[in-house]
Design a protein around this motif. Sequence first.
Motif, mmCIF file in Angstrom:
data_model
loop_
_atom_site.group_PDB
_atom_site.id
_atom_site.type_symbol
_atom_site.label_atom_id
_atom_site.label_comp_id
_atom_site.label_asym_id
_atom_site.label_seq_id
_atom_site.Cartn_x
_atom_site.Cartn_y
_atom_site.Cartn_z
ATOM 1 N N GLU A 36 37.444 32.272 34.859
ATOM 2 C CA GLU A 36 37.389 31.588 36.590
ATOM 3 C C GLU A 36 38.266 29.960 35.511
ATOM 4 O O GLU A 36 38.573 29.700 36.154
ATOM 5 C CB GLU A 36 36.623 31.685 36.892
ATOM 6 C CG GLU A 36 35.508 32.728 38.107
ATOM 7 C CD GLU A 36 36.768 32.947 38.433
ATOM 8 O OE1 GLU A 36 37.303 31.696 39.647
ATOM 9 O OE2 GLU A 36 36.948 34.006 39.585
ATOM 10 N N LEU A 37 37.793 30.176 34.740
ATOM 11 C CA LEU A 37 37.905 28.211 33.815
ATOM 12 C C LEU A 37 39.164 28.537 33.596
ATOM 13 O O LEU A 37 40.462 27.823 33.871
ATOM 14 C CB LEU A 37 37.154 28.467 32.485
ATOM 15 C CG LEU A 37 38.093 27.370 31.858
ATOM 16 C CD1 LEU A 37 37.418 26.048 32.327
ATOM 17 C CD2 LEU A 37 37.818 27.916 30.509
ATOM 18 N N VAL A 38 40.348 30.250 33.521
ATOM 19 C CA VAL A 38 41.450 29.854 32.702
ATOM 20 C C VAL A 38 41.980 29.521 33.943
ATOM 21 O O VAL A 38 43.320 29.950 33.990
ATOM 22 C CB VAL A 38 41.632 30.866 31.953
ATOM 23 C CG1 VAL A 38 43.201 30.967 31.679
ATOM 24 C CG2 VAL A 38 41.132 31.318 30.478
ATOM 25 N N LYS A 39 41.864 31.010 34.984
ATOM 26 C CA LYS A 39 42.511 30.765 36.221
ATOM 27 C C LYS A 39 42.575 29.529 36.946
ATOM 28 O O LYS A 39 43.922 29.697 37.660
ATOM 29 C CB LYS A 39 41.495 32.270 36.923
ATOM 30 C CG LYS A 39 42.904 32.589 38.319
ATOM 31 C CD LYS A 39 41.722 33.738 39.168
ATOM 32 C CE LYS A 39 40.573 33.253 39.857
ATOM 33 N NZ LYS A 39 40.050 34.440 40.803
ATOM 34 N N ARG A 40 41.171 28.873 37.479
ATOM 35 C CA ARG A 40 41.361 27.979 37.860
ATOM 36 C C ARG A 40 42.334 26.708 37.081
ATOM 37 O O ARG A 40 42.653 25.803 37.430
ATOM 38 C CB ARG A 40 40.248 27.890 38.132
ATOM 39 C CG ARG A 40 39.252 27.812 39.425
ATOM 40 C CD ARG A 40 38.183 27.357 39.626
ATOM 41 N NE ARG A 40 37.637 26.701 38.343
ATOM 42 C CZ ARG A 40 36.710 28.027 37.808
ATOM 43 N NH1 ARG A 40 35.706 29.159 38.462
ATOM 44 N NH2 ARG A 40 35.480 27.189 36.817
ATOM 45 N N SER A 41 42.903 26.914 36.211
ATOM 46 C CA SER A 41 42.897 25.821 35.174
ATOM 47 C C SER A 41 44.877 25.801 35.195
ATOM 48 O O SER A 41 45.048 24.519 35.292
ATOM 49 C CB SER A 41 42.972 26.029 33.507
ATOM 50 O OG SER A 41 44.072 27.073 33.115
ATOM 51 N N ALA A 62 56.109 40.745 38.561
ATOM 52 C CA ALA A 62 54.376 40.259 39.224
ATOM 53 C C ALA A 62 53.738 39.568 38.272
ATOM 54 O O ALA A 62 53.999 39.102 36.664
ATOM 55 C CB ALA A 62 54.107 42.493 38.690
ATOM 56 N N PHE A 63 53.090 39.154 38.852
ATOM 57 C CA PHE A 63 51.742 37.818 38.187
ATOM 58 C C PHE A 63 50.620 37.842 39.560
ATOM 59 O O PHE A 63 50.688 37.941 40.433
ATOM 60 C CB PHE A 63 52.313 36.538 38.395
ATOM 61 C CG PHE A 63 51.654 35.715 37.547
ATOM 62 C CD1 PHE A 63 51.959 35.436 35.959
ATOM 63 C CD2 PHE A 63 50.185 35.381 37.750
ATOM 64 C CE1 PHE A 63 51.097 34.576 35.653
ATOM 65 C CE2 PHE A 63 49.067 34.662 36.948
ATOM 66 C CZ PHE A 63 49.773 33.769 36.047
ATOM 67 N N VAL A 64 49.258 38.641 38.831
ATOM 68 C CA VAL A 64 48.089 38.574 38.984
ATOM 69 C C VAL A 64 47.227 38.354 38.736
ATOM 70 O O VAL A 64 47.386 38.969 37.786
ATOM 71 C CB VAL A 64 48.129 40.683 39.535
ATOM 72 C CG1 VAL A 64 47.137 41.079 40.585
ATOM 73 C CG2 VAL A 64 49.453 40.909 40.380
ATOM 74 N N ALA A 65 46.857 37.892 39.245
ATOM 75 C CA ALA A 65 45.301 37.841 38.510
ATOM 76 C C ALA A 65 44.350 38.405 39.142
ATOM 77 O O ALA A 65 43.559 38.564 40.763
ATOM 78 C CB ALA A 65 43.945 36.501 39.355
ATOM 79 N N TYR A 66 43.715 39.384 38.791
ATOM 80 C CA TYR A 66 42.645 40.811 38.740
ATOM 81 C C TYR A 66 41.241 40.376 39.129
ATOM 82 O O TYR A 66 41.330 41.504 37.740
ATOM 83 C CB TYR A 66 43.397 42.078 38.658
ATOM 84 C CG TYR A 66 42.412 43.694 38.750
ATOM 85 C CD1 TYR A 66 42.997 44.079 39.870
ATOM 86 C CD2 TYR A 66 42.599 44.643 38.650
ATOM 87 C CE1 TYR A 66 42.596 45.061 40.663
ATOM 88 C CE2 TYR A 66 41.425 45.559 38.590
ATOM 89 C CZ TYR A 66 41.412 45.620 39.812
ATOM 90 O OH TYR A 66 41.510 46.704 40.133
ATOM 91 N N ASP A 67 40.750 40.327 40.094
ATOM 92 C CA ASP A 67 39.318 39.598 39.584
ATOM 93 C C ASP A 67 38.313 40.946 39.356
ATOM 94 O O ASP A 67 37.744 40.793 38.264
ATOM 95 C CB ASP A 67 38.878 39.367 41.072
ATOM 96 C CG ASP A 67 38.919 37.767 41.403
ATOM 97 O OD1 ASP A 67 39.883 37.598 40.498
ATOM 98 O OD2 ASP A 67 38.994 37.010 42.222
ATOM 99 N N PRO A 68 38.846 42.216 39.493
ATOM 100 C CA PRO A 68 37.406 43.081 39.140
ATOM 101 C C PRO A 68 37.994 43.298 38.405
ATOM 102 O O PRO A 68 36.915 44.071 37.144
ATOM 103 C CB PRO A 68 37.537 44.426 39.997
ATOM 104 C CG PRO A 68 38.741 43.615 40.889
ATOM 105 C CD PRO A 68 39.321 43.046 40.716
ATOM 106 N N ALA A 69 38.607 43.197 36.835
ATOM 107 C CA ALA A 69 38.869 42.760 36.087
ATOM 108 C C ALA A 69 38.730 41.843 34.695
ATOM 109 O O ALA A 69 39.281 42.058 33.576
ATOM 110 C CB ALA A 69 40.456 44.659 35.663
ATOM 111 N N LEU A 70 38.590 40.872 35.584
ATOM 112 C CA LEU A 70 38.495 39.827 34.704
ATOM 113 C C LEU A 70 39.493 39.655 34.175
ATOM 114 O O LEU A 70 39.489 39.288 32.560
ATOM 115 C CB LEU A 70 37.442 39.678 33.528
ATOM 116 C CG LEU A 70 36.091 39.761 34.341
ATOM 117 C CD1 LEU A 70 35.034 39.639 33.368
ATOM 118 C CD2 LEU A 70 34.987 38.692 35.540
ATOM 119 N N ALA A 71 40.802 40.061 34.775
ATOM 120 C CA ALA A 71 42.307 39.814 33.618
ATOM 121 C C ALA A 71 43.148 39.440 34.529
ATOM 122 O O ALA A 71 43.032 38.897 35.734
ATOM 123 C CB ALA A 71 42.881 41.487 33.619
#
Length: 108
Positions: A36-41, A62-71
């Motif tokens: 979450e820190l990296v995603k929100r940054s 494609a560019f995806v923040a995939y929450d279930p995989a923390l990826a």
Amino acid sequence: MRTRPLVELAKTIRSKNAGVDQSTFDVIFSDPETYELVKRSGALTVETVSRLYAVPRERVTAFVAYDPALAIKFTIRRERPSGSPGERDVFGAQQYAPLFDVPIPIES
């Protein structure tokens, strides 16, 4: 504000083929807080990828923040198909290193 390189925060940073004409990248984290820190940054974006790999934004397919995989995952269309003359990485497995030094802002 302090920063840390992405390589210190991610559990895995890798690249690989996504068919013959694309390379896909995965940045995977060990825990939801770091993810979450990296995603929100906002430090890792399509624009960041475009700049790091010196490719037009349109080649980032494609560019995806995939929450279930923390990826965070993204795909870049190759300049040449895998295995074609002049292509330097048949498996796409050697393309991840530019991501290591992406600075991630850390709250003090």
